[in-house]
Write an enzyme that holds these catalytic residues in place. Sequence first.
Site, PDB file in Angstrom:
ATOM      1  N   LYS A 112      -9.636  -5.403   5.032  1.00 40.36           N
ATOM      2  CA  LYS A 112      -9.422  -5.760   6.442  1.00 40.36           C
ATOM      3  C   LYS A 112      -8.616  -4.694   7.180  1.00 40.36           C
ATOM      4  O   LYS A 112      -9.010  -4.221   8.249  1.00 40.36           O
ATOM      5  CB  LYS A 112      -8.701  -7.111   6.529  1.00 40.36           C
ATOM      6  N   VAL A 113      -7.463  -4.295   6.625  1.00 40.06           N
ATOM      7  CA  VAL A 113      -6.615  -3.316   7.312  1.00 40.06           C
ATOM      8  C   VAL A 113      -7.296  -1.958   7.342  1.00 40.06           C
ATOM      9  O   VAL A 113      -7.320  -1.284   8.388  1.00 40.06           O
ATOM     10  CB  VAL A 113      -5.237  -3.223   6.627  1.00 40.06           C
ATOM     11  N   ASP A 155     -13.830   2.575  -1.699  1.00 40.78           N
ATOM     12  CA  ASP A 155     -13.539   1.198  -2.097  1.00 40.78           C
ATOM     13  C   ASP A 155     -14.729   0.706  -2.900  1.00 40.78           C
ATOM     14  O   ASP A 155     -15.833   0.593  -2.363  1.00 40.78           O
ATOM     15  CB  ASP A 155     -13.321   0.305  -0.878  1.00 40.78           C
ATOM     16  N   ALA A 206       0.579   0.514   2.746  1.00 39.54           N
ATOM     17  CA  ALA A 206       0.073  -0.470   1.790  1.00 39.54           C
ATOM     18  C   ALA A 206       1.177  -0.927   0.846  1.00 39.54           C
ATOM     19  O   ALA A 206       1.909  -1.867   1.144  1.00 39.54           O
ATOM     20  CB  ALA A 206      -1.108   0.127   1.018  1.00 39.54           C
ATOM     21  N   ARG A 207       1.309  -0.265  -0.293  1.00 40.62           N
ATOM     22  CA  ARG A 207       2.334  -0.576  -1.289  1.00 40.62           C
ATOM     23  C   ARG A 207       2.946   0.731  -1.772  1.00 40.62           C
ATOM     24  O   ARG A 207       2.234   1.688  -2.078  1.00 40.62           O
ATOM     25  CB  ARG A 207       1.730  -1.346  -2.476  1.00 40.62           C
ATOM     26  N   GLU A 262      12.575  -0.952  -2.500  1.00 44.32           N
ATOM     27  CA  GLU A 262      12.952  -1.179  -1.102  1.00 44.32           C
ATOM     28  C   GLU A 262      14.233  -1.989  -1.019  1.00 44.32           C
ATOM     29  O   GLU A 262      14.342  -3.037  -1.657  1.00 44.32           O
ATOM     30  CB  GLU A 262      11.819  -1.895  -0.366  1.00 44.32           C
ATOM     31  N   HIS A 306       9.344  -0.674   6.268  1.00 42.64           N
ATOM     32  CA  HIS A 306       8.356  -1.729   5.992  1.00 42.64           C
ATOM     33  C   HIS A 306       8.111  -2.582   7.241  1.00 42.64           C
ATOM     34  O   HIS A 306       8.309  -3.799   7.252  1.00 42.64           O
ATOM     35  CB  HIS A 306       8.804  -2.610   4.832  1.00 42.64           C
ATOM     36  N   LEU A 307       7.615  -1.910   8.285  1.00 39.68           N
ATOM     37  CA  LEU A 307       7.403  -2.570   9.575  1.00 39.68           C
ATOM     38  C   LEU A 307       5.938  -2.928   9.833  1.00 39.68           C
ATOM     39  O   LEU A 307       5.603  -3.347  10.945  1.00 39.68           O
ATOM     40  CB  LEU A 307       7.888  -1.656  10.711  1.00 39.68           C
ATOM     41  N   ALA A 347       3.933  -5.384   9.350  1.00 39.70           N
ATOM     42  CA  ALA A 347       3.604  -6.691   9.925  1.00 39.70           C
ATOM     43  C   ALA A 347       4.573  -7.102  11.028  1.00 39.70           C
ATOM     44  O   ALA A 347       4.524  -8.237  11.509  1.00 39.70           O
ATOM     45  CB  ALA A 347       3.615  -7.749   8.829  1.00 39.70           C
TER      46      ALA A 347
END
Length: 594
Positions: free
Chosen positions: A201-202, A221, A281-282, A311, A330-331, A333
């Site tokens: 989705k992202v 992907d 992402a991560r 983090e 980590h902004l 969202a």
Amino acid sequence: MAAASPSSTLLSLKSPTTSLSSSRYKLPISISLPRHNHHQRTFIVSASLDAKPNVLIAEKLGQAGLDLLKQFATVDCSYNLTPEELCTKISLCDALIVRSGTKVSREVFESSGGRLKVVGRAGVGIDNVDLSAATEYGCLVVNAPTANTVAAAEHGIALLTAMARNVAQADASIKAGKWQRNKYVGVSFVGKTLAVMGFGKVGTEVARRAKGLGMHVIAHDPYAPADRAHAIGVDLVSFDEALAKADFLSLHMPLTPATSKILNDENFAKMKKGVRIVNVARGGVIDEDALVRALDAGIVAQAALDVFTVEPPPKDSKLVQHENVTVTPHLGASTMEAQEGVAIEIAEAVVGALQGELAATAVNAPMVPAEVLTELKPYVTLAEKLGRLAVQLVAGGSGVKSVKVTYKSTRAPDDLDTRLLRAMVTKGLIEPISSVFVNLVNADFTAKQRGVRISEERVILDGSPESPLDSIQVKIADVESRFASAISESGEVTVEGKVKDGVPHLTKVGAFEVDVSLEGNIILCRQVDQPGMIGTVGSILGEENVNVSFMSVGRIAPRKQAIMAIGVDEKPSKSVLKRIGEISAIEEFVFLDL
């Protein structure tokens, strides 16, 4: 599949607030559950016809979500609880909602006394929830995976532009009293290639926006449908091709064992000199020390990072302090709209779960009658491992779209419920390269969401129906394979297995019959059928202290082609695999991680 008896030892998710009488009090009901220690566990079941469930909100939640919850439940907003305080309060709660800052440990579930029916994670990741404990205590865990999609994509584009035009560095320079126009000359996007690593989705939303900036977008992907990518002008490519062609890399892959530190020294060396990297992402998908080395060497010109392995990162982090790195805390969202959307999504999921609905966003296993689990246990393991094997045999860049599962059984169709087996095949296909936790609740939803169509066929055999199944076969159509011999005569990647003495076995690869236990890992070799091959390969593995658990050879005819399947306890080193591949009689081979 046998139905649960009236005295079934398991509670149904369809009756989370079972009414026992007209009393308004909670009655302790002792229910014997199948556990290794054979102890009983006390569950507190609501006996009220009209009392509202209690929901504990342990971290800040958007007002829209709170309003929705208050229509259905009594809501307690208690923030910044210590672990001890959380364990004290949880025994009075039917549901708990957290973000990423609250650890929902085994002690929390133990302290709930069985009353806690659902944990809602307001966001995507569930690293802070003990899923095994939740399942053991009959508690559903749900998350909110969709509401922050646009926010994360927008932040990815914001970091992309800020990095390319040195916005953060130039801002700091001016505030320090300097005027350095020549130092902060940026680069343009028009005509540049952006590789989107993870086209979910992202990733899809980032690609749409990058196309609007005049960029050529490619993506990697293994599950992305090619037609969906082509519809927005994106080409799907292999992992190595994406690294080689990209001027910019935008990371949107989940953190799994397969993707942990996937951007390392070896893969940085495959990139264009001067590549620029964005990660929303991560943090763990990048080897941060390797990234510092790549920045210092000029392989990576710049990086923009919203996530980190730890983090918050250490204050003296060389990566954070690097002059060519732009960072945010980590902004992804963190927009007002996304926060409200997540609040509504998780509130709806929690309310649905408390009402007995099986949420599509559930991330842990549902409760299944003990007698069914006991009978199907080895076949459940077989189904997952066949799915895991099959997807690893698919070549990179091939999108998995069509999967067929065939069950051979002596039982009548009405006496064999295959939903759990299908779910486990889906789990094996999707989990190795996804952050999604697949189970009976969300398997079909998860497959459909990724464009994977799973069909089933049942072949009825003659004989006694003592065992539920004779064999399970998994076929993936319209893909290329890393191991050409895995392609059956009908053109699909094909694996088949049976349960022997309670142990899952691989019995067929492509058109070749084999017999190897699905324990540890497997090396498959296609070879010329000649004397000494087993000894040659076995000697190489033995010299490197790699223990062989099973070895099986299937052939078309004597002195023709054969498939050797080798079960190994450890993952062989690259040098060992290279030595095996250099044996003249071996035409192809592949290592498969179970």
